[in-house]
Design an enzyme around this catalytic site. Structure first.
Site, PDB file in Angstrom:
ATOM      1  N   HIS A 118       0.819  -1.224   0.000  1.00 43.04           N
ATOM      2  CA  HIS A 118       0.000   0.000   0.000  1.00 43.04           C
ATOM      3  C   HIS A 118       0.853   1.275   0.000  1.00 43.04           C
ATOM      4  O   HIS A 118       0.312   2.363  -0.216  1.00 43.04           O
ATOM      5  CB  HIS A 118      -0.928   0.029   1.216  1.00 43.04           C
ATOM      6  CG  HIS A 118      -1.988  -1.015   1.206  1.00 43.04           C
ATOM      7  ND1 HIS A 118      -2.848  -1.200   0.136  1.00 43.04           N
ATOM      8  CD2 HIS A 118      -2.338  -1.949   2.138  1.00 43.04           C
ATOM      9  CE1 HIS A 118      -3.675  -2.198   0.411  1.00 43.04           C
ATOM     10  NE2 HIS A 118      -3.381  -2.672   1.605  1.00 43.04           N
ATOM     11  N   ASP A 155      -3.126 -10.536  -2.365  1.00 41.46           N
ATOM     12  CA  ASP A 155      -3.682  -9.982  -1.131  1.00 41.46           C
ATOM     13  C   ASP A 155      -5.123  -9.562  -1.393  1.00 41.46           C
ATOM     14  O   ASP A 155      -5.463  -9.123  -2.498  1.00 41.46           O
ATOM     15  CB  ASP A 155      -2.849  -8.780  -0.701  1.00 41.46           C
ATOM     16  CG  ASP A 155      -3.184  -8.272   0.686  1.00 41.46           C
ATOM     17  OD1 ASP A 155      -2.419  -8.564   1.619  1.00 41.46           O
ATOM     18  OD2 ASP A 155      -4.205  -7.562   0.833  1.00 41.46           O
ATOM     19  N   HIS A 157      -6.659  -7.028  -0.454  1.00 39.29           N
ATOM     20  CA  HIS A 157      -6.740  -5.591  -0.707  1.00 39.29           C
ATOM     21  C   HIS A 157      -5.908  -5.247  -1.937  1.00 39.29           C
ATOM     22  O   HIS A 157      -4.810  -5.771  -2.120  1.00 39.29           O
ATOM     23  CB  HIS A 157      -6.198  -4.797   0.483  1.00 39.29           C
ATOM     24  CG  HIS A 157      -6.846  -5.128   1.786  1.00 39.29           C
ATOM     25  ND1 HIS A 157      -6.381  -6.139   2.611  1.00 39.29           N
ATOM     26  CD2 HIS A 157      -7.920  -4.586   2.409  1.00 39.29           C
ATOM     27  CE1 HIS A 157      -7.143  -6.197   3.694  1.00 39.29           C
ATOM     28  NE2 HIS A 157      -8.090  -5.276   3.592  1.00 39.29           N
ATOM     29  N   ASP A 244      -4.957 -12.702   3.401  1.00 41.16           N
ATOM     30  CA  ASP A 244      -6.186 -12.214   4.025  1.00 41.16           C
ATOM     31  C   ASP A 244      -7.429 -12.432   3.175  1.00 41.16           C
ATOM     32  O   ASP A 244      -8.525 -12.012   3.554  1.00 41.16           O
ATOM     33  CB  ASP A 244      -6.060 -10.743   4.423  1.00 41.16           C
ATOM     34  CG  ASP A 244      -5.333  -9.901   3.406  1.00 41.16           C
ATOM     35  OD1 ASP A 244      -5.041 -10.406   2.303  1.00 41.16           O
ATOM     36  OD2 ASP A 244      -5.041  -8.722   3.704  1.00 41.16           O
TER      37      ASP A 244
END
Length: 331
Positions: A118, A155, A157, A244
């Site tokens: 990120h 991931d 996200h 995740d």
């Protein structure tokens, strides 16, 4: 099988936060309880010049001062301890070393934290300080002879930092499969975010509906990845390995399990390309440990027969991707 890890990663820690030192400890316990026998290598810190390959000097200087004054919260969910600046450099250094090891041994895994995907050019966010995988990619391109890296980010996200850093770069292929950004942080990673300028067509997002599981993930990746590999012809694969998307994870609503992580590891192994994996998310300790073992077995070549793949509710997503990328890849 080479794993890059340092006990010093534990110095970046906040026990009340989901991104804490218990994450890597859970993975290490799972490895110890398995029959895997990796070679562990301890990294050194990335140099400041290495960090500046993908981050602004103003941002790096700010983080150093912030940690030096005791740390705190960079935003509502990203913390720094007094040690975090050095630990983040160590995590980036681990990813760089992992790239070197992969080119020698076939594949490697940087089991470091804080995570990185990120982190943008000038902002730390989403639990991430420096963008470890982007730094490793630039190290590989500038110093190790890699010219066409492909990034696979699974991931849950969207890796907005990695995507933005390479958004105008035609020589880095970024693929992210993640939960629909209308329903999850960071709110980016839509199908129409395809790159810009010379990088148009080299940023491919697969936004998955909430509730998607192994069958949908295997189906859509099975349709897309072979075509991208054939069209882009990478010489190395970098994996943002976030776990995740597991059904047990508390931060999202995707429903894959260890079978998906086995399959994706095995798929990467079958390409025959050198591969560096870099740890990103995964916040249920038990699921994180099991998923990592499954992924590493696949990367190490343990053959996996997946359950029957099926499009479920993602056929329309594939249709949109096929139309959007028809000039670049033959899905």
């Amino acid at each position: 099988m080479v794993i890059i890890h340092s006990p010093s990663y534990d110095l970046h820690n906040h026990e009340g936060h989901v991104e804490n030192s218990g994450r890597t400890r859970a993975i290490l316990r799972a490895i110890e309880s398995s029959d895997l026998s990796p070679r562990f290598v301890e990294p050194g810190m990335a140099g400041i010049d290495d960090i500046l390959m993908v981050h602004s000097s103003t941002h790096v200087e700010y983080l150093e001062v912030f940690a030096g004054r005791g740390g705190g919260w960079l935003d509502y969910d990203t913390y720094m301890t007094p040690e975090s600046f050095s630990v983040a450099r160590l995590s980036a250094g681990g990813a760089m070393l992992a790239a070197e090891e992969a080119l020698r041994d076939g594949w490697s895994y940087s089991l470091g934290r804080p995570p990185g995907h990120h982190a943008t050019y000038d902002r730390s966010m989403g639990f991430c300080i420096f963008n470890n995988i982007a730094i490793a990619i630039e190290h590989a391109r500038r110093n190790l002879g890699v010219s066409r890296p492909l990034v696979l980010d699974f991931d849950v996200h969207h890796g907005n930092g990695t995507s933005s850093i390479f958004y105008r770069d035609r020589d880095v292929m970024y693929i992210s499969i993640h939960q629909d950004p209308r329903t999850l942080f960071p709110g980016t990673g839509f199908i129409d975010e395809t790159g810009s300028g010379e990088g148009e067509g080299f940023n491919l997002n697969i936004p998955m509906p909430r509730g998607s599981g192994n069958r949908e993930y295997l189906w859509i990746l099975g349709m897309i990845l072979p075509a991208v590999l054939e069209g882009f012809r990478p010489d190395m694969i970098f994996v943002s390995a976030g776990f995740d998307a597991h059904r047990r994870d508390p931060l999202a609503e995707i429903m894959v399990d260890e079978e998906f992580f086995s399959w994706i590891g095995w798929f990467i192994h079958q390409t025959g390309l050198p591969c560096t994996a870099v740890l990103e998310g995964g916040y249920d300790p038990e699921a994180l440990g099991r998923s990592n073992i499954a992924f590493m077995r696949g990367l190490d070549g343990e053959e996996y027969e997946p359950e029957t793949a099926a499009p479920g509710g993602v056929s329309e997503i594939f249709s949109q991707l096929s139309d959007r990328f028809s000039a670049y890849f033959n899905f």
